[in-house]
Design a protein around this motif. Structure first.
Motif, mmCIF file in Angstrom:
data_model
loop_
_atom_site.group_PDB
_atom_site.id
_atom_site.type_symbol
_atom_site.label_atom_id
_atom_site.label_comp_id
_atom_site.label_asym_id
_atom_site.label_seq_id
_atom_site.Cartn_x
_atom_site.Cartn_y
_atom_site.Cartn_z
ATOM 1 N N ASP A 320 0.848 -1.196 0.000
ATOM 2 C CA ASP A 320 0.000 0.000 0.000
ATOM 3 C C ASP A 320 0.886 1.250 0.000
ATOM 4 O OD1 ASP A 320 0.881 0.527 2.631
ATOM 5 O OD2 ASP A 320 -0.810 -0.521 3.526
ATOM 6 N N PRO A 321 0.303 2.445 -0.196
ATOM 7 C CA PRO A 321 1.115 3.662 -0.281
ATOM 8 C C PRO A 321 2.010 3.899 0.924
ATOM 9 C CG PRO A 321 -1.113 4.099 -1.049
ATOM 10 C CD PRO A 321 -1.115 2.716 -0.481
ATOM 11 N N LEU A 322 1.539 3.550 2.136
ATOM 12 C CA LEU A 322 2.344 3.757 3.343
ATOM 13 C C LEU A 322 3.560 2.839 3.332
ATOM 14 C CD1 LEU A 322 2.514 5.353 5.939
ATOM 15 C CD2 LEU A 322 1.125 3.609 7.066
ATOM 16 N N ALA A 323 3.348 1.577 2.930
ATOM 17 C CA ALA A 323 4.468 0.633 2.859
ATOM 18 C C ALA A 323 5.482 1.072 1.810
ATOM 19 C CB ALA A 323 3.944 -0.766 2.544
ATOM 20 N N ILE A 324 4.989 1.623 0.685
ATOM 21 C CA ILE A 324 5.891 2.114 -0.361
ATOM 22 C C ILE A 324 6.726 3.275 0.168
ATOM 23 C CG2 ILE A 324 5.948 3.287 -2.606
ATOM 24 C CD1 ILE A 324 3.496 1.604 -3.406
ATOM 25 N N ALA A 325 6.099 4.175 0.918
ATOM 26 C CA ALA A 325 6.822 5.315 1.502
ATOM 27 C C ALA A 325 7.852 4.840 2.526
ATOM 28 C CB ALA A 325 5.832 6.279 2.152
ATOM 29 N N ASP A 326 7.490 3.830 3.332
ATOM 30 C CA ASP A 326 8.412 3.291 4.340
ATOM 31 C C ASP A 326 9.643 2.653 3.706
ATOM 32 O OD1 ASP A 326 6.796 4.146 6.373
ATOM 33 O OD2 ASP A 326 5.800 2.213 6.683
ATOM 34 N N MET A 327 9.519 2.218 2.448
ATOM 35 C CA MET A 327 10.660 1.641 1.726
ATOM 36 C C MET A 327 11.642 2.725 1.280
ATOM 37 S SD MET A 327 8.516 -0.995 -0.683
ATOM 38 C CE MET A 327 9.746 -0.929 -1.974
ATOM 39 N N GLY A 328 11.219 3.986 1.434
ATOM 40 C CA GLY A 328 12.075 5.080 0.988
ATOM 41 C C GLY A 328 11.809 5.509 -0.438
ATOM 42 N N VAL A 329 10.728 4.995 -1.020
ATOM 43 C CA VAL A 329 10.371 5.373 -2.387
ATOM 44 C C VAL A 329 9.557 6.664 -2.342
ATOM 45 C CG1 VAL A 329 9.101 4.706 -4.465
ATOM 46 C CG2 VAL A 329 10.354 2.980 -3.152
ATOM 47 N N ALA A 330 10.105 7.736 -2.899
ATOM 48 C CA ALA A 330 9.434 9.036 -2.874
ATOM 49 C C ALA A 330 8.533 9.146 -4.098
ATOM 50 C CB ALA A 330 10.460 10.157 -2.862
#
Length: 499
Positions: A320-330
């Motif tokens: 999900d978008p939060l998990a993508i952000a937590d990966m460091g993907v901006a």
């Protein structure tokens, strides 16, 4: 229309507007976002009533209190968002609300007569849900003609049409003009104004600025009148900046909640420092494609990889978008639905900025200073027309809402920027501001995926154009050298260049 004035609270939408509409003429009504174009036409079509002023039809003073009154006077409006019932046929929609005898056979015959007269193509027995966007628009136009309209108002009529469909519509409008109909089109596309209109009327800040014959003016002069000062109408296309693979999509297949196939085995690569344009008829999977990359759309098959500068791959599918952000993907996403997915209408500007930043806080209290400063910056740099940053977003015009959304997403220094119809509903001056912002992101090395509906803009802005047809990749072509006709053909029939 004489001295027409309309207020919404403290906002003066129209201020003593004078406007003449003639039979046998196509009038283009131009103006920036919030200039009062649609409000003025809504008063002529009976949706609003003017606070002051008078409306004359055929030199007779009239009082238009409802759309029914407008229809009785031969005035019909075709809105940007169609007012059709999907489960009914074309003929049933055309007669909906009329007090005449319900005889669908007679209705179908009359519909065919109208179609033959003006060059329409409508099957009276076809269900609305089986129709393309252009077919639905045709039903809307036939609906007002069936009711006897002699004055037709079209709001952004070509927003979701292919070039070929636009040419067909313009041919029909010319036939209706030649038959003595008065036609008003509200549009932001200057090349279409030059192609179809006989006369141009310009509104600025709710006031009538002037009118002129289209043959005596050009896009530059019309834009200058709309804005009130000289505007540069050039879209820069700098060369891609050190392009490297950033997003790689392979075999992506997506179905809607109803089980309808929206994307079918879609594969492509988006590079950093370039703009990848996505072209296609409305509903061909553009929305689902961006939402799948952003982590908002369940997928049936395929993979979506994010590639770092060092070549390391991260799989985004299933996150999900939060998990993508937590990966460091901006990753920043400007969705098609501004007030449904992008912003909260009842929140003010600074609160909407905070929706993107509140997780960054290090204490139990939210940081309100940074979002406030960002809201002030966006308002100033993008010239957002608002009483203040404490104004609820729902009170802004569509164009200003879009500026707030794009400004917020760009401000968070993304490495991937996904935009769906970033300039939909924006006037030409605001649109060029957004194009400039997108180009600046490209020059910073951001991978931009730009879904647009104006092929002229895509051909000027994008480095490569991916064309979708029925959820499949019809082809990927270089932006430089591509033609509007070829792209339009690829949108309607599978085939073309491959990457």
């Amino acid at each position: 229309m004489r001295d027409i004035t309309k207020r919404f609270g403290s906002v003066l939408a129209n201020d003593k507007v004078w406007l003449d509409i003639y039979r046998g003429e196509v009038l283009a009504l131009l103006g920036e976002n919030g200039s009062g174009k649609t409000t003025l036409m809504n008063m002529l079509s009976g949706i609003y009533r003017p606070d002051e002023g008078e409306i004359y039809v055929d030199d007779k003073l009239v009082d238009i209190r409802s759309p029914k009154d407008a229809f009785d006077l031969g005035i019909g409006m075709i809105h940007q968002h169609f007012k059709l019932v999907d489960v009914l046929t074309a003929a049933e929609n055309i007669t909906l609300g009329l007090k005449e005898k319900y005889d669908l056979k007679a209705v179908a015959e009359r519909v065919r007569e109208i179609c033959d007269k003006y060059g329409f193509e409508v099957d009276p027995d076809q269900k609305i849900y089986d129709m393309s966007v252009s077919q639905k628009q045709t039903v809307e136009i036939v609906k007002v003609l069936y009711r006897g309209a002699d004055i037709l108002i079209l709001d952004e009529p070509t927003a979701v049409l292919t070039p070929q469909e636009t040419d067909k519509l313009f041919a029909v409008l010319r036939n209706m003009r030649n038959d003595g109909k008065a036609i008003v089109i509200i549009t932001h596309k200057m090349h279409e104004v030059e192609a179809i209109s006989d006369r141009v009327a310009v509104l600025r800040h709710g006031r009538f600025v002037g009118d002129m014959l289209t043959k005596d003016t050009d896009a530059q002069e019309m834009t200058n009148m709309m804005v009130g000062h000289a505007v540069t109408l050039n879209i820069d296309r700098p060369d891609p900046v050190d392009p490297k693979p950033r997003i790689e999509v392979k075999g992506l297949t997506v179905r809607s909640m109803d089980g309808i196939l929206k994307l079918d085995d879609v594969s492509f690569t988006a590079y950093s420092g370039e703009i990848l344009g996505i072209a296609g008829i409305s509903g061909c999977g553009q929305k689902e494609l961006l939402e799948a990359i952003a982590g908002l759309q369940p997928t049936e098959a395929g993979s979506i990889s994010y590639i770092n500068d060092d070549g390391e791959r991260e799989e985004l599918l299933g996150k999900d978008p939060l998990a993508i952000a937590d990966m460091g993907v901006a990753l920043s996403f400007v969705p098609e639905d501004r007030l449904g997915m992008g912003l909260v209408g009842n929140m003010d500007l600074s609160q909407n900025m905070m929706l993107r930043s509140f997780r960054r806080g290090k204490s139990i209290f939210t940081d309100r200073k940074s979002p406030k400063a960002l809201a002030e910056t966006v308002v100033e740099e993008l010239e957002v027309n608002t009483p203040g940053i404490t104004t609820p977003v729902r009170r802004l015009s569509g164009g200003n809402v879009q500026k707030v959304l794009v400004g917020r997403e760009i401000s968070f220094a993304p490495t991937v920027l996904l935009t769906a119809y970033a300039v939909r509903g924006l006037d030409i001056n605001s649109s060029y501001t957004i194009y400039d912002l997108i180009n600046r992101q490209k020059q910073k090395g951001v991978a931009v995926v730009y879904v647009g509906e104006d092929l002229d803009v895509l051909l000027e802005l994008a480095d490569r154009i991916l064309v979708l047809c029925g959820g499949k990749v019809s082809g990927i072509v270089p932006g430089r050298g591509a033609t509007k006709r070829n792209i339009g053909m690829m949108m309607t029939k599978l085939g073309g260049a491959s990457e």
